[in-house]
Enzyme design. Sequence first.
Site, mmCIF file in Angstrom:
data_model
loop_
_atom_site.group_PDB
_atom_site.id
_atom_site.type_symbol
_atom_site.label_atom_id
_atom_site.label_comp_id
_atom_site.label_asym_id
_atom_site.label_seq_id
_atom_site.Cartn_x
_atom_site.Cartn_y
_atom_site.Cartn_z
ATOM 1 N N THR A 195 -28.115 4.440 -3.526
ATOM 2 C CA THR A 195 -28.776 3.125 -3.489
ATOM 3 C C THR A 195 -27.776 1.999 -3.721
ATOM 4 O OG1 THR A 195 -30.537 1.751 -4.419
ATOM 5 C CG2 THR A 195 -29.421 3.210 -5.955
ATOM 6 N N ARG A 196 -28.136 0.816 -3.168
ATOM 7 C CA ARG A 196 -27.342 -0.400 -3.412
ATOM 8 C C ARG A 196 -28.257 -1.512 -3.900
ATOM 9 N NH1 ARG A 196 -28.610 -2.385 2.108
ATOM 10 N NH2 ARG A 196 -28.397 -4.482 1.285
ATOM 11 N N HIS A 200 -37.185 0.039 -8.219
ATOM 12 C CA HIS A 200 -38.515 -0.269 -8.729
ATOM 13 C C HIS A 200 -39.349 1.011 -8.720
ATOM 14 C CE1 HIS A 200 -37.301 -4.374 -8.679
ATOM 15 N NE2 HIS A 200 -37.024 -4.334 -7.395
ATOM 16 N N HIS A 203 -39.118 3.487 -5.776
ATOM 17 C CA HIS A 203 -37.905 4.316 -5.715
ATOM 18 C C HIS A 203 -37.977 5.470 -6.696
ATOM 19 C CE1 HIS A 203 -36.657 0.142 -4.605
ATOM 20 N NE2 HIS A 203 -36.243 0.810 -3.549
ATOM 21 N N ARG A 289 -35.746 5.445 4.863
ATOM 22 C CA ARG A 289 -35.868 4.579 6.023
ATOM 23 C C ARG A 289 -34.644 3.667 6.083
ATOM 24 N NH1 ARG A 289 -37.569 -0.250 7.123
ATOM 25 N NH2 ARG A 289 -38.773 -0.584 9.034
#
Length: 572
Positions: A195-196, A200, A203, A289
């Site tokens: 992740t970058r 929340h 996730h 996605r």
Amino acid sequence: DLIPPYGGTLKDLRLDAATAESVKADAVDYPSWDLTDRQLCDLELLANGGFSPLEGFMDQRDYDGVVSDMRLADGTLWPVPITLDVSEAFATTLQAGDRVALRDPEGVILAILTVSDLWRPDHEREAERVYGTRDPAHPAVTWLREQSHPVYVGGRIEALDLPGHYDFTHLRLTPAALRERFQRNGWRRIVAFQTRNPMHRAHVELTFLAARQAEANLLIHPVVGMTKPGDVDHYSRVRCYEHVLHKYPEQTTALSLLPLAMRMGGPREAVWHAIIRRNYGCTHLIVGRDHAGPGKDSQGEEIYGPYDAQDMVTRYADELGIQMVPFRMMVYVQERAGYAPIDEVDESTETVMNISGTEFRRRMREGLEIPDWFGYPEVVEELRKTFPPRAKQGFTLFFTGLSGSGKSTIANAVMVKLMERGGRPVTLLDGDRVRKHLSSELGFSKAHRDLNIRRIGFVAAEITRNGGAAICAPIAPYSATRQAVREMVESANGGFLEIHVATPLEECERRDRKGLYARARAGQITGFTGIDDPYEAPEMPELRIDTTDCSVEEAAQQVLLKIEAMGFMDLQ
Ligand code: PPS
């Protein structure tokens, strides 16, 4: 046992302490190259084995193979070029066999590169083949065009040290250290989450579900090297991840930081991420996605399809040897009071709720509520510190106009009114003060005026970043320079208000408070703005004030009302 690294062995390129000492002593005489931020990130992952089986920056054969068919010269699948770009001037001092000292920005020698070859890559072709586009909205394409040096140097690396970090050191585990930890804790199946962005609820639900499906432990593995320009800074993000870590059942989930320089290369980048995670000991990678997506192109079209990355990782699954856990978008389903992948929801009978990234940022900016079903209060609170609502952000008032138009007078009045009100530190950077304290050696040529304005912009951006109000009042005759200042300030998490003090030249000249117009007309001053030097009037300033028939009080009131209308003041 743990999954073997990609290519069989972990290529930790660090020399042992004794060898490093003697190599370093020799290296002081080598030609040296100061690594760019991106090169520093690449070097760290080369040196710690994250890029195994690579043993250095790619030579031309590997590069050509990777660009054309995603393969190193020996046939190994590798999707993204890892190259050392240098200037023409530096390249001319080098030849094959030379040893080069690679230094960090402080001058510390981190590694020795033994040059194998040098070549001038075709950046356009690299963009087209690797990123599938030449569109300037793709950050890696623009990077190739505008930031990459023209010559690539290939060669093996011997690392003396890893780049130094002072932040979150307890979370910066190398592949070897992470593997050791997995080993110690008896973790064998590990699913990595790349992740970058801040995490929340969606996730957390997604990663929890993924780990459960894969019957694996979970590694939250955020990128803290370089991400997409405009992303939330990694300091804020890591504080958020630390909050989120407590949401998982104990002993199931780990957090470690990845010093990767992302390229936003979508499908190819997803394959790269899989290789890297395998080197870090993971058996699975979540690919959601639009994985590592660069966003839209300059026509507003998506550069990659939302599931292109999943397709490409699937295609190479056998070679990668790490399994993909594909994920559809997670949405909140009101009737279930919980999250579900969108393809498992029947939208004819169930109500789906989601807050897009854009909408989330808008709410943060305006200090609006973030519902509990969307975000964890601790995370939202953390982000509010970084992105305070407008009323708490800094801003820059940038007055521009002819000499004698009234800029300084209005700026002074506004300053006093802001101080009277309180709540924000205020700094006045009017033309005369700046020319005395910041730019005393500059004259009025175009180059000097530009430099003067850029200095003002730099200081104003810093003041804005720190929550203050910067009031600037130079002539600033050139649109392009004013635009540059606007960008500097806006990227400092604050507001920019351009105020054109549009008092016409005749009126400025009629007043001629300093007697400068008379002297300019008499030819005693040359290059005087409005007389024999241009003033490019702003086309779309936030506010335009003509002081011909307007008192200082009125003008200052207009500015204050504008500040208020833009949300930078709150009810007290
Ligand atoms: S600039 O163009 O934005 O860098 O100019 P700035 O720093 O605001 O400085 C403008 C003040 O310098 C005096 N001055 C001149 N102005 C314009 N052109 C020439 N050639 C020139 N020479 C000296 C002038 O007093 C300006 O002050 P203001 O307050 O604008 O009248």
